[in-house]
Each structure stands twice: as C-alpha cells, then as structure tokens.
Design a protein around this motif. Structure first.
Motif, PDB file in Angstrom:
ATOM      1  N   CYS A  84       0.607  -1.135   0.004  1.00  0.00           N
ATOM      2  CA  CYS A  84      -0.263  -0.381   0.061  1.00  0.00           C
ATOM      3  C   CYS A  84       0.607   1.174  -0.217  1.00  0.00           C
ATOM      4  O   CYS A  84       0.179   2.398  -0.063  1.00  0.00           O
ATOM      5  N   HIS A  85       2.423   1.196   0.118  1.00  0.00           N
ATOM      6  CA  HIS A  85       3.486   2.247  -0.212  1.00  0.00           C
ATOM      7  C   HIS A  85       3.465   2.480  -1.726  1.00  0.00           C
ATOM      8  O   HIS A  85       3.708   1.728  -2.407  1.00  0.00           O
ATOM      9  N   LEU A  86       4.008   3.763  -2.062  1.00  0.00           N
ATOM     10  CA  LEU A  86       4.924   4.014  -3.353  1.00  0.00           C
ATOM     11  C   LEU A  86       6.323   4.047  -3.144  1.00  0.00           C
ATOM     12  O   LEU A  86       5.877   5.255  -2.255  1.00  0.00           O
ATOM     13  N   GLN A 126      -6.483  13.220   7.993  1.00  0.00           N
ATOM     14  CA  GLN A 126      -6.955  13.268   8.683  1.00  0.00           C
ATOM     15  C   GLN A 126      -7.980  14.186   8.892  1.00  0.00           C
ATOM     16  O   GLN A 126      -9.320  13.964   9.760  1.00  0.00           O
ATOM     17  N   SER A 127      -8.797  13.751   7.499  1.00  0.00           N
ATOM     18  CA  SER A 127     -10.132  14.019   7.080  1.00  0.00           C
ATOM     19  C   SER A 127     -11.051  12.840   7.586  1.00  0.00           C
ATOM     20  O   SER A 127     -12.568  12.919   8.141  1.00  0.00           O
ATOM     21  N   ALA A 160      -5.186   1.155   3.300  1.00  0.00           N
ATOM     22  CA  ALA A 160      -6.133   1.450   3.908  1.00  0.00           C
ATOM     23  C   ALA A 160      -6.161   3.545   3.562  1.00  0.00           C
ATOM     24  O   ALA A 160      -5.778   4.103   2.120  1.00  0.00           O
ATOM     25  N   ALA A 161      -7.519   4.344   4.059  1.00  0.00           N
ATOM     26  CA  ALA A 161      -7.369   5.230   3.450  1.00  0.00           C
ATOM     27  C   ALA A 161      -6.029   6.313   3.738  1.00  0.00           C
ATOM     28  O   ALA A 161      -5.667   7.387   2.727  1.00  0.00           O
ATOM     29  N   GLN A 162      -5.655   6.367   4.959  1.00  0.00           N
ATOM     30  CA  GLN A 162      -4.034   7.537   4.711  1.00  0.00           C
ATOM     31  C   GLN A 162      -2.630   6.583   3.576  1.00  0.00           C
ATOM     32  O   GLN A 162      -1.484   6.795   4.305  1.00  0.00           O
ATOM     33  N   SER A 163      -3.274   5.563   2.892  1.00  0.00           N
ATOM     34  CA  SER A 163      -2.064   4.939   2.353  1.00  0.00           C
ATOM     35  C   SER A 163      -1.950   6.118   0.988  1.00  0.00           C
ATOM     36  O   SER A 163      -2.659   6.912  -0.044  1.00  0.00           O
ATOM     37  N   ALA A 164      -0.713   5.547   0.574  1.00  0.00           N
ATOM     38  CA  ALA A 164      -0.736   6.141  -0.946  1.00  0.00           C
ATOM     39  C   ALA A 164      -1.584   6.053  -2.105  1.00  0.00           C
ATOM     40  O   ALA A 164      -1.138   6.071  -2.960  1.00  0.00           O
ATOM     41  N   VAL A 165      -1.416   4.633  -2.107  1.00  0.00           N
ATOM     42  CA  VAL A 165      -2.039   3.650  -3.258  1.00  0.00           C
ATOM     43  C   VAL A 165      -3.790   4.122  -2.854  1.00  0.00           C
ATOM     44  O   VAL A 165      -4.010   4.162  -4.193  1.00  0.00           O
TER      45      VAL A 165
END
Length: 287
Positions: A33-35, A49-50, A82-87
């Motif tokens: 899930c990261h780039l 945050q949102s 997850a929503a906080q992930s870059a992907v």
C-alpha cells in the motif's frame, strides 16, 4: 499541497499507472500500500486527517469523518489499502478522473455523492422510484417461508421472494465457510426483515413519522420481497437497525459487513449506502 499541484501530481501518476499498479499488487499474501516515489504521501496525509475529522451531514444528520463509507469506497477502488495510504490516494485519483472530478486523490463530499450515485444506480428498485414508479409486490406464490434458524429471534419476518431466499442461503453458506468469525456466531447474517406488506409498511411509517426515504418510505423496497435487512452486529445500547451515526459506523466495520461488501455481488446482492444491514437482490452476475 495546493489543489492545482495535487491535480498535476495526479495526472503524472496516472500516466505511470502501469508502474504503480505493479507496485501495489499483492506480494507475499499482503497488498503493498505504499509507493516508493512518495508522490502521494502528502495527499495520503490529508485523507488520514479527514477520515475521522471531516464535519459534514451526508444524510442530514451531522457526522464526523467518513470511515463508515470506507469499505464501500475500497470496493470501488479494488483495494484494501487504508485511507491514509499512498495507493488509496492514487487509485482514488484515477476513480475521480473517471467520473469527471479533479484527480486530487482526496476524499470529500463530492466524492461521496458520486459514490452514492454509483451505488444507487445498481438498485433497480431505486431507479424505478426515480422514474416515479412504485413496483408492485410479487404474488404470494412467489414468496417462500424462512426457517426459524434463518430469522433474527426478535424480528420475525417470515417471507422472502424465492430466488432471493435461495441466493441468500448460498451467500450465508459461503460466508460461514470463508470467515471463522461468522461460522462461530450464527446470529451474523440472520434476516432481520424481508418482505413487508406494503399497506402495513406505509401505515407504520406514517404512524411513526419516519417516512423520510432513509429510515422508511411509503413505497419501501421491502415490498418487492427482494430486499433484506441482515444482522451485521450492533453497538451496545443501540438497536440492530439503528441509524445513529455511531451505530452505522460500528456496523460498517464488523466482519459480516466487510465480507458482504467484498462478496455479496457474487450472489447478486447490492448495498444501500445509508444502512449497512440493508441489501437488495438484483440477480446473480452472468458467468
């Protein structure tokens, strides 16, 4: 990050879609899930945050955050990141572009309204209501009785359309075979409400003063015998079909609901975004 910069980054990343997709494929049994390039990190932080802090009223009642709707959005993006992930941000940008929104990768009210519309269009009953039609209930001969074990103990519903009941039975069998938590608690996915007599249903919502089209309606999808309310868990002190934001948020992350979001389509069921417990049978996909 300004909106203009975010759009530019989104377009650049979309041009590299093949490379990004390769990076985000499943590796060693877990989705990456990261780039590595960090291009979406700032956007991911905005979503982080949102997701818990967004102040809005998507259905008229104030809500904080959009985590309740995250499983549905993940399903549309074909990711569990997850929503906080870059992907998640990168895939959301591609989805935004597809629906004519600025490709920022940031989830907000505009994205929710598009998501809501996409899901609504998959409900033939709702599309009929948009046309001003109220579908007639099926003949009694097309309805079948549930067994005692299939109904939630305190909410006897008795009847469903035969094809809907058959599909639900196959779906529940699959869920319990695939998820130990559902196999160990047979209350999950029991039917709370199925076919409801249209006359009695309209009278009830009029009496209770909740014919608002969200909680109940004078012309309810339950008249078709193809709409079911399922037990997907409940927050202590609240009912199994409580529409309070905290209740719906809790349900939206139960093992039953998460499985349904990912798999109910296999058996021909589509969700109602406002009620995690409400699903409608539209026919199983071809093939």
């Amino acid at each position: 990050m300004t909106r203009g910069i975010a759009v530019a980054v989104g377009l650049l990343s979309l041009a590299l879609a093949g490379q990004v997709a390769a990076q985000s494929r499943v590796a060693d049994g877990a989705e990456v899930c990261h780039l590595d390039d960090g291009a979406w990190d700032a956007v991911a932080l905005v979503n982080a945050q949102s997701i818990d802090r967004l102040e809005w009223a998507p259905f008229g009642t104030p809500e904080w955050g959009w985590d309740t709707y995250l499983p549905l959005m993940q399903r549309e993006l074909a990711t569990r990141c997850a929503a906080q992930s870059a992907v998640f941000a990168q895939r959301l940008a591609g989805w935004q572009m597809r629906y004519g929104l600025p490709a920022t990768g940031v989830f907000g009210e505009a994205e929710f309204q598009v998501l809501r519309g996409v899901l609504q269009e998959r409900r033939p009953f709702l599309m009929a209501r948009v046309r001003g039609e109220c579908p007639e209930p099926p003949p009694i001969s097309e309805l079948a009785y549930l067994t005692v074990q299939e109904e939630a103990a305190d909410r006897l519903t008795r009847l469903l359309r035969r094809d809907t009941l058959d599909a639900w039975r196959r779906m529940v069998a699959a869920a319990r075979a695939e998820v130990p938590a559902l196999a160990g608690n047979t209350e999950f996915l029991q039917i709370v409400s199925g076919w409801r007599d249209p006359v009695e249903d309209a009278a009830r919502c009029a009496q209770d003063g909740n014919c608002d089209g969200l909680r109940r309606a004078e012309c309810s999808a339950h008249r078709t015998g193809a709409a079911i309310d399922l037990y997907v868990g409940h927050l202590t002190g609240m009912g199994v079909v409580s529409t309070e934001p905290a209740s719906r948020h809790f349900m939206s992350h139960s093992p039953a609901y998460l499985w349904l979001v990912s798999n109910a389509h296999r058996f021909g069921f589509v969700p109602y975004v406002f009620e995690p417990w409400h699903w409608e049978y539209v026919g199983e996909p071809a093939g």
